[in-house]
Scaffold this motif. Structure first.
Motif, PDB file in Angstrom:
ATOM      1  N   PHE A  72       0.828  -1.213   0.000  1.00 37.35           N
ATOM      2  CA  PHE A  72       0.000   0.000   0.000  1.00 37.35           C
ATOM      3  C   PHE A  72       0.863   1.264   0.000  1.00 37.35           C
ATOM      4  O   PHE A  72       0.733   2.134   0.844  1.00 37.35           O
ATOM      5  N   SER A  73       1.740   1.352  -0.998  1.00 37.85           N
ATOM      6  CA  SER A  73       2.548   2.561  -1.142  1.00 37.85           C
ATOM      7  C   SER A  73       1.675   3.763  -1.502  1.00 37.85           C
ATOM      8  O   SER A  73       2.061   4.912  -1.253  1.00 37.85           O
ATOM      9  N   ASP A  74       0.498   3.504  -2.078  1.00 36.81           N
ATOM     10  CA  ASP A  74      -0.483   4.554  -2.336  1.00 36.81           C
ATOM     11  C   ASP A  74      -1.618   4.409  -1.331  1.00 36.81           C
ATOM     12  O   ASP A  74      -2.455   3.519  -1.456  1.00 36.81           O
ATOM     13  N   PRO A  75      -1.687   5.283  -0.317  1.00 40.58           N
ATOM     14  CA  PRO A  75      -2.718   5.152   0.727  1.00 40.58           C
ATOM     15  C   PRO A  75      -4.138   5.223   0.169  1.00 40.58           C
ATOM     16  O   PRO A  75      -5.067   4.678   0.785  1.00 40.58           O
ATOM     17  N   ALA A  76      -4.329   5.876  -0.972  1.00 44.47           N
ATOM     18  CA  ALA A  76      -5.673   6.010  -1.533  1.00 44.47           C
ATOM     19  C   ALA A  76      -6.270   4.651  -1.889  1.00 44.47           C
ATOM     20  O   ALA A  76      -7.494   4.462  -1.798  1.00 44.47           O
ATOM     21  N   VAL A  77      -5.416   3.716  -2.289  1.00 46.44           N
ATOM     22  CA  VAL A  77      -5.910   2.370  -2.633  1.00 46.44           C
ATOM     23  C   VAL A  77      -6.476   1.688  -1.388  1.00 46.44           C
ATOM     24  O   VAL A  77      -7.558   1.080  -1.420  1.00 46.44           O
ATOM     25  N   GLU A  78      -5.775   1.801  -0.290  1.00 45.38           N
ATOM     26  CA  GLU A  78      -6.252   1.202   0.960  1.00 45.38           C
ATOM     27  C   GLU A  78      -7.567   1.847   1.395  1.00 45.38           C
ATOM     28  O   GLU A  78      -8.495   1.149   1.823  1.00 45.38           O
ATOM     29  N   ASP A  79      -7.653   3.151   1.285  1.00 45.31           N
ATOM     30  CA  ASP A  79      -8.897   3.846   1.642  1.00 45.31           C
ATOM     31  C   ASP A  79     -10.053   3.357   0.782  1.00 45.31           C
ATOM     32  O   ASP A  79     -11.171   3.136   1.276  1.00 45.31           O
ATOM     33  N   TRP A  80      -9.798   3.197  -0.521  1.00 42.22           N
ATOM     34  CA  TRP A  80     -10.821   2.730  -1.457  1.00 42.22           C
ATOM     35  C   TRP A  80     -11.334   1.347  -1.047  1.00 42.22           C
ATOM     36  O   TRP A  80     -12.542   1.096  -1.028  1.00 42.22           O
ATOM     37  N   LEU A  81     -10.414   0.464  -0.711  1.00 44.43           N
ATOM     38  CA  LEU A  81     -10.793  -0.894  -0.312  1.00 44.43           C
ATOM     39  C   LEU A  81     -11.589  -0.889   0.990  1.00 44.43           C
ATOM     40  O   LEU A  81     -12.637  -1.546   1.102  1.00 44.43           O
ATOM     41  N   GLN A  82     -11.107  -0.176   1.966  1.00 46.41           N
ATOM     42  CA  GLN A  82     -11.770  -0.162   3.262  1.00 46.41           C
ATOM     43  C   GLN A  82     -13.168   0.433   3.168  1.00 46.41           C
ATOM     44  O   GLN A  82     -14.087   0.000   3.871  1.00 46.41           O
TER      45      GLN A  82
END
Length: 345
Positions: A72-82
């Protein structure tokens, strides 16, 4: 709303609409996931396809835990998933201890790998594409494992045939594709050793409005850039259909693991696709080179027998792509490099 051929939109308005469409399950996907029990873990979830595949899994089986694993070097991806109810775990898959510490989900979709920039650090390419699969195959020996691979493991085949079948021996050019053969062999070896059910998901090429063969061709036509047709024939599949087939493979795993080709069932000429976009954009494409008699093409008869034809057909993909590109909508800026013949990425 379920995904069917009858309710596809005429255009895809923006990225939010694209993501929602990619995460819309079919009844067939829901039915197949009901055949397998347990949580679903997606390893390498932060790549091009991973987020929407995880989102699709959650939409098809909302009562299940869907766990996405990546750095998750791009935090936006983690936010999208969560935001879609998907649990996330930070993990460097090159770290053996970190892999061993992951929860042992009964269903694993392995999507980690390295392609673009592969030639820049070949040792890292081999580590990601061959060493990491060995670690994962041992850590998840009691799980079902659907491992993403590529049609690039095959040699080039004649463009006037049906494409490479799964029983064709891998013999690809270039170290990237060779390392992908290594990935398959690691999963195969440990599947035989531990009786781990699985599938080797030989995909080429997935199409999303933001990237893919059609995006590359359409963009070049619109911008007046030359289109090299030396690798002049391709097959491809809508990313949503590819993701659904990967998840459905969990219900069609074999012991030992075995390959399955996933793509569109048609072999298409790059020259013809360029002409189609030229008609839509009102400008003639600039064609360079001459078609070679061979290309990377796969025969998807086995997948069609298991899953039926893809829901989104070629005509729809051309229409969506022309509309998206003509409106200067976002691109991932990651060319597929479909025209590369020497395997150097």
């Amino acid at each position: 709303m379920l995904l069917t051929r009858d309710n596809l939109p005429q255009t895809i308005s923006d990225i939010a609409a694209l993501d929602d469409l990619l995460c819309r399950p079919s009844q067939a996907l829901i039915d197949d996931l009901r055949k397998v029990d347990g949580d679903i873990m997606v390893l390498g979830v932060a790549g091009k396809m991973g987020p929407t595949l995880a989102g699709l899994a959650k939409a098809a089986a909302p009562e299940r835990r869907v766990i996405g694993v990546a750095r998750f070097s791009d935090p936006a991806v983690e936010d999208w998933l969560q935001a879609r109810g998907i649990e996330t775990i930070h993990c460097d898959l090159l770290d053996e201890d970190a892999i061993k510490a992951l929860p042992k989900a009964p269903n694993v979709v392995f999507m980690a790998g390295r392609k673009f920039g592969a030639e820049g650090d070949l040792s890292l390419t081999w580590a990601m594409n061959s060493h990491v699969p060995a670690l994962v195959a041992q850590a998840f020996a009691t799980s079902r494992i659907v491992a993403f691979s590529t049609g690039c493991v095959y040699p080039f085949v004649p463009v006037d045939g049906k494409g490479a079948k799964e029983d064709m021996a891998p013999n690809p050019p270039g170290e990237y594709a060779q390392s992908c053969v290594g990935r398959e062999r690691m999963f195969e070896y440990f599947s035989r050793k531990h009786a781990t059910p699985g599938r080797l998901f030989r995909l080429n090429y997935a199409i999303d409005m933001r990237y893919g063969v059609l995006h590359d061709i359409a963009s070049k036509v619109l911008q007046g850039k030359p289109i090299d047709v030396s690798l002049g024939h391709v097959n491809f599949i809508w990313q949503g259909d590819a993701s659904a087939q990967a998840l459905r493979c969990l219900a069609h795993c074999e012991t030992p693991t075995s390959p399955i080709n996933v793509s569109g069932h048609k072999i298409l000429a790059v020259r013809d696709l360029a002409a189609r976009f030229g008609q839509r954009f009102g400008r003639a494409p600039e064609i360079v080179g001459t078609e070679e008699p061979t290309a990377w093409l796969t025969d998807t008869s086995q997948a069609v027998k298991l899953f039926g034809l893809p829901i989104v057909d070629t005509e729809q993909l051309i229409s969506w792509t022309a509309d998206w590109v003509s409106r200067s909508m976002p691109s991932l800026g990651k060319p597929t490099k479909y025209e590369v013949r020497d395997g150097r990425y």
